[in-house]
Design an enzyme around this catalytic site. Structure first.
Site, short mmCIF file in Angstrom:
data_model
loop_
_atom_site.label_atom_id
_atom_site.label_comp_id
_atom_site.label_asym_id
_atom_site.label_seq_id
_atom_site.Cartn_x
_atom_site.Cartn_y
_atom_site.Cartn_z
CG HIS A 111 -3.97 -4.99 5.33
ND1 HIS A 111 -4.91 -4.21 5.97
CD2 HIS A 111 -3.29 -4.15 4.48
CE1 HIS A 111 -4.82 -2.97 5.54
NE2 HIS A 111 -3.86 -2.91 4.63
CG HIS A 149 -2.20 -0.78 0.96
ND1 HIS A 149 -2.96 -1.32 1.98
CD2 HIS A 149 -2.85 -1.12 -0.20
CE1 HIS A 149 -4.00 -1.96 1.47
NE2 HIS A 149 -3.95 -1.85 0.15
CG ASP A 195 -0.47 3.84 4.02
OD1 ASP A 195 -0.62 2.92 3.20
OD2 ASP A 195 -0.90 3.77 5.19
#
Length: 309
Positions: free
Chosen positions: A145, A65, A67
């Site tokens: 996740h 991801h 970030d």
């Protein structure tokens, strides 16, 4: 040994918190710094610290991801400016796709690095012990996740016992080769016939530290396994008390779930990070206090904060 948090926010940069990155400082142990995740703006955060990019020898990425990875190409390029001082290769560990991401960014931007990157990519079938040196072993396990995400368990090997040089001197052992033999665990015989038993002059080995650093995850048994008996558990806390439903739907955890993981794992200390931008000021204090009702040794960290281990 210290952890310094470069970014403790979730999703996107905020005024008080940058996105995910932390470093494990092993300068006294092996003269290296290990980075875990490298979100956007990480190299800007490093400017506020004493960290030298050339000391970063290993980077561990939890998942792909943005970030957690968008700062990586920039950091690697900035690190190149110091490479002439000390030519140091770099190891990057992460999910399948991390090599393609990094090399595509460097190639399309025309970036050239004067050092080599050694990529170590993993999928669900290749986890377990992923790295071992003479002083540290690193394990990885899949978390829960919205995409493939890993948690890491860094285990320092037990430290050798120290030699009581003063006691050895009082026993009449002359400084020199005999000292070295005793330090290496060898019994020695002195000129007067006395035998010196090495173990009587060497302290017991010191247990190595265990540091668990998790990526984004719902509450999962994998987190407990990775954190068993850990000296420090770094666990995400995207949401707060009562937000369990939304946390689960977005692949994240609450502060209370993180505290329960720490309790079940019998960890010594819990550090909460990856905090949603909607939690500010007193909200963060309350998030920490709520978690303490389950696991008392809990602390919610801030950007640039250093924690000794």
């Amino acid at each position: 040994m210290e952890i310094q948090f470069l970014g403790t926010g979730a999703g996107q940069p905020a005024k008080a918190r940058n996105v995910s990155s932390l470093v494990l400082k092993l300068l006294d142990e092996i003269n290296e710094v290990w980075m875990f995740d490298c979100g956007e703006g990480t190299q800007r955060q490093i400017l506020e610290t004493t960290i030298k990019p050339r000391k970063v020898k290993k980077i561990f990425i939890t998942h792909m991801h943005g970030d957690h990875v968008f700062g990586l190409p920039g950091f690697l390029s900035s690190r190149a400016f110091q490479a002439n001082e000390e030519q140091t290769d770099l190891d990057i560990y992460g999910p399948v796709g991390i090599k393609s991401f990094v090399m595509t960014a460097l190639r399309t931007s025309g970036s050239r690095l004067p050092y080599r990157i050694h990529f170590h990519e993993f999928d669900e079938s290749s986890l377990g012990k992923i790295m071992e040196t003479d002083k540290f072993t690193v394990y990885a396990e899949k978390l829960d996740h919205t995409i493939f995400c890993m948690g890491y368990r860094v285990v320092q090997k037990d430290l050798e016992g120290t030699l009581d040089a003063e006691a050895l001197k009082l026993a009449g052992v002359p400084f020199g080769p005999l000292f070295g033999k005793v330090k290496n665990g060898e019994n020695v015989t002195l000129e007067d016939g006395r035998e010196i038993i090495a173990k009587d002059y060497i302290s017991e080995p010191k247990k190595g530290k265990v540091i668990t650093i998790l990526g984004d995850t719902r509450k999962t048994d994998a987190s407990i396994r990775l954190a068993l008996g850990a000296d420090v558990l770094v666990h995400e806390s995207t949401y707060g008390k009562g937000d369990e439903r939304i946390a689960k739907s977005h692949g994240h955890s609450t502060n209370m779930q993180a505290a329960d993981i720490a309790k079940q794992a019998n960890a010594k200390r819990l550090l909460l990070n990856h905090v949603s931008a909607r939690f500010m000021g007193r909200d963060c204090w309350q998030m920490e206090e709520d978690a303490k009702t389950i696991f008392s040794n809990t602390h919610l960290v801030r950007d640039l904060e250093e924690v000794g281990i």
